[in-house]
Design a protein around this motif. Structure first.
Motif, short mmCIF file in Angstrom:
data_model
loop_
_atom_site.label_atom_id
_atom_site.label_comp_id
_atom_site.label_asym_id
_atom_site.label_seq_id
_atom_site.Cartn_x
_atom_site.Cartn_y
_atom_site.Cartn_z
N ARG A 145 104.70 108.78 -9.88
CA ARG A 145 103.19 109.15 -9.63
C ARG A 145 102.65 109.40 -10.83
NH1 ARG A 145 101.66 113.93 -7.51
NH2 ARG A 145 103.87 114.45 -6.69
N HIS A 146 103.03 110.41 -11.55
CA HIS A 146 102.62 110.95 -12.70
C HIS A 146 102.13 109.94 -13.69
CE1 HIS A 146 103.58 114.93 -10.77
NE2 HIS A 146 102.83 115.30 -11.58
N GLU A 147 103.25 108.95 -13.87
CA GLU A 147 102.96 107.99 -14.84
C GLU A 147 101.69 107.21 -14.50
OE1 GLU A 147 104.09 107.26 -17.75
OE2 GLU A 147 105.59 108.72 -17.96
N LEU A 148 101.61 106.91 -13.14
CA LEU A 148 100.42 106.33 -12.65
C LEU A 148 99.16 106.68 -12.85
CD1 LEU A 148 99.04 103.92 -11.03
CD2 LEU A 148 100.02 105.03 -9.08
N PHE B 27 96.94 113.23 -6.90
CA PHE B 27 97.28 111.89 -6.70
C PHE B 27 96.24 110.88 -7.07
CE2 PHE B 27 99.13 115.18 -3.67
CZ PHE B 27 100.60 114.49 -3.56
N PRO B 28 96.47 109.71 -6.99
CA PRO B 28 95.68 108.56 -7.60
C PRO B 28 94.15 108.76 -7.06
CG PRO B 28 97.62 107.56 -7.00
CD PRO B 28 97.81 109.01 -6.68
N ASP C 223 92.71 111.73 -6.42
CA ASP C 223 92.30 112.68 -6.88
C ASP C 223 91.86 112.38 -8.32
OD1 ASP C 223 92.92 114.88 -4.97
OD2 ASP C 223 94.77 114.44 -5.68
N VAL C 224 92.41 111.42 -8.89
CA VAL C 224 91.80 110.83 -10.38
C VAL C 224 90.84 110.10 -10.15
CG1 VAL C 224 92.56 109.24 -12.17
CG2 VAL C 224 94.22 110.76 -11.34
N LEU C 225 90.61 109.35 -8.94
CA LEU C 225 89.35 108.41 -8.72
C LEU C 225 87.98 109.34 -8.41
CD1 LEU C 225 90.90 105.61 -6.56
CD2 LEU C 225 90.04 105.15 -8.99
N GLN C 226 88.20 110.33 -7.65
CA GLN C 226 87.34 111.42 -7.54
C GLN C 226 86.81 111.95 -8.75
OE1 GLN C 226 88.42 115.21 -6.18
NE2 GLN C 226 86.89 115.11 -4.52
N ALA C 227 87.78 112.46 -9.75
CA ALA C 227 87.30 113.11 -10.81
C ALA C 227 86.58 111.95 -11.85
CB ALA C 227 88.77 113.57 -11.50
N VAL C 228 87.12 110.96 -12.00
CA VAL C 228 86.42 109.94 -12.88
C VAL C 228 85.11 109.86 -12.38
CG1 VAL C 228 86.44 107.55 -13.85
CG2 VAL C 228 88.48 109.02 -13.63
N SER C 229 84.73 109.43 -10.85
CA SER C 229 83.70 109.32 -10.47
C SER C 229 82.37 110.32 -10.65
CB SER C 229 83.73 109.12 -8.83
OG SER C 229 82.61 108.74 -8.17
N ARG D 90 90.55 118.52 -21.68
CA ARG D 90 91.93 118.36 -21.20
C ARG D 90 91.73 118.10 -19.79
NH1 ARG D 90 95.09 123.05 -22.70
NH2 ARG D 90 93.31 124.13 -22.46
N PHE D 91 92.25 117.01 -19.11
CA PHE D 91 92.17 116.39 -17.81
C PHE D 91 93.58 116.41 -17.38
CE2 PHE D 91 90.27 112.74 -15.15
CZ PHE D 91 91.12 113.13 -14.00
N GLY D 92 93.71 117.43 -16.28
CA GLY D 92 95.30 117.63 -16.02
C GLY D 92 95.24 116.91 -14.74
N HIS D 93 96.45 116.25 -14.60
CA HIS D 93 96.80 115.36 -13.33
C HIS D 93 98.34 115.51 -13.17
CE1 HIS D 93 97.98 112.78 -16.86
NE2 HIS D 93 96.84 112.75 -17.25
#
Length: 385
Positions: A267-270, A344-345, A347-353, A336-339
């Motif tokens: 999940r972290h790699e993704l 979860f993915p 959350d990444v989509l939310q942050a990028v949006s 720095r973008f912490g993930h």
């Protein structure tokens, strides 16, 4: 009040199940209940470290555990090598110098990993090296050092111990302490381990214990032999952070629920790949190359033409998205973008949006939706495998 969307390299969000676990009734740290909790929890942590060794729990931040690793193994005047590729590698330098060690610093440009070849060349002219200190995941630059390869070099070239700072990646990156030949591995609670600050975890190899037993350097609160002796009784020498140990137990069970630690690492790699693809689609630079990019934090260059401080402040105030700025000479130049951990993915989509919305507010030239689309494609590709 809006909830802060914390995308930091630590502290990081805490799962609800962990919060509930930490709210349980307190009991004595000299009770049978604590012994049962301690023993179960430390056993659950071992696969995350990749070790059969005891996991020692220190009521401290990660820096204290790094200091414990140093002062318990090396005495003043002895020679050590410190590999530094950023601000937190420099922490190790400062700790070693404070105790009077003779420090040989292998320093890399920020944003670069240390390779096995570079370490081998650095070690060859040196003699009587007592320990090699290295940061696994450099939080300031988003770089993951190739610890397995570096460990092999240390074994081939020296009799030194290999002491690894895993504070910002253990729980989200592969760790095979026993297999790789790491002698001391350290992490903290507030990053990929999904807990509040205040607990550090240390594991020590048989080889390192022999050195520790012979070391004459004084230490009381950070005395690892004392922690080992008490661990045999299922306790700690001083008052432990009982609530955090409750939480750690819950964290380990959440990882089991995910399907085991390998799934957590995947999940972290993704998420790493999603963030990097999104930034590339937005024509925003990355500090590191893909080969050594961290799975827990991505270092992102300031978007061209935008004052980074204003941008990060706007993101937090307008969109409640909280990134971390750069450190040292990179302050104001990257963020720095912490993930990691409870991320979860989605959350990444939310942050990028939200990033894209802020970029539009600053009149940045990009194709709206490009970052989200790129990240989503990476996510869909992973689901189809």
């Amino acid at each position: 009040m809006y909830e802060n969307i914390l995308r930091h390299p630590g502290p990081t969000p805490i799962p609800k199940k962990v919060q509930l676990a930490m709210s349980q009734d307190i009991f004595s740290h000299r009770s049978n209940e604590f012994v049962e909790l301690y023993r179960e929890t430390t056993e659950l942590v071992k696969p995350i470290f990749g070790t059969k060794q005891e996991i020692l729990l220190l009521p401290s931040g990660g820096t204290a555990a790094l200091e414990a690793a140093a002062v318990n193994t090396v005495s003043a005047g002895e020679d050590v090598v410190v590999i530094t590729i950023g601000a937190f590698g420099d922490y190790f330098v400062s700790i070693c110098e404070k105790y009077g060690f003779n420090v040989h610093k292998l320093e890399q440009e920020w944003g670069q990993a240390c390779t096995a070849e570079e370490l081998q060349q650095f070690l060859q002219p040196l003699t009587n090296i007592k320990a090699v200190f290295v940061t696994y995941n450099e939080t300031s630059t988003g770089i993951l050092n190739p610890i397995a390869e570096l460990a092999q070099v240390v074994r081939n070239e020296t009799n030194a111990l290999l002491i690894v700072d895993g504070v910002s990646c253990i729980g989200g990156a592969p760790a095979e302490m026993d297999k790789w030949g790491v002698d001391i591995l350290v992490t903290g609670s507030q990053k990929a381990m999904m807990l509040p600050p205040g607990l550090s975890l240390v594991s020590v190899s048989d080889r390192a214990w022999k050195v520790i037993e012979e070391n004459k350097a004084p230490s009381y609160y950070l005395n690892l032999q004392s922690y080992r002796s008490w661990a045999e009784k299922g306790m700690t020498p001083n008052t432990p952070t009982i609530t955090l140990i409750y939480g750690l137990n819950a964290v380990c069970k959440l990882i089991e629920e995910e399907g085991g630690f390998a799934k957590t690492v995947a999940r972290h790699e993704l998420m790493k790949d999603m963030v990097r693809s999104a930034m590339k689609a937005l024509n925003i630079g990355l500090l590191t190359d893909d080969e050594h990019a961290s799975p827990t934090i991505t270092a992102i260059i300031a978007p061209e033409g935008i004052a980074l401080g204003d941008f990060l402040s706007h993101l937090k105030q307008q969109y409640h998205l909280d990134f971390a700025g750069g450190l040292g000479h990179l302050q104001g130049k990257m963020f720095r973008f912490g993930h990691m951990g409870y991320c979860f993915p989605s959350d990444v989509l939310q942050a990028v949006s939200l990033m894209e919305a802020a970029l539009q507010d600053f009149s940045y030239d990009f194709e709206p939706g490009a970052g989200v689309l790129a990240a989503h494609k990476v996510f869909l590709a992973a689901q189809s495998k």
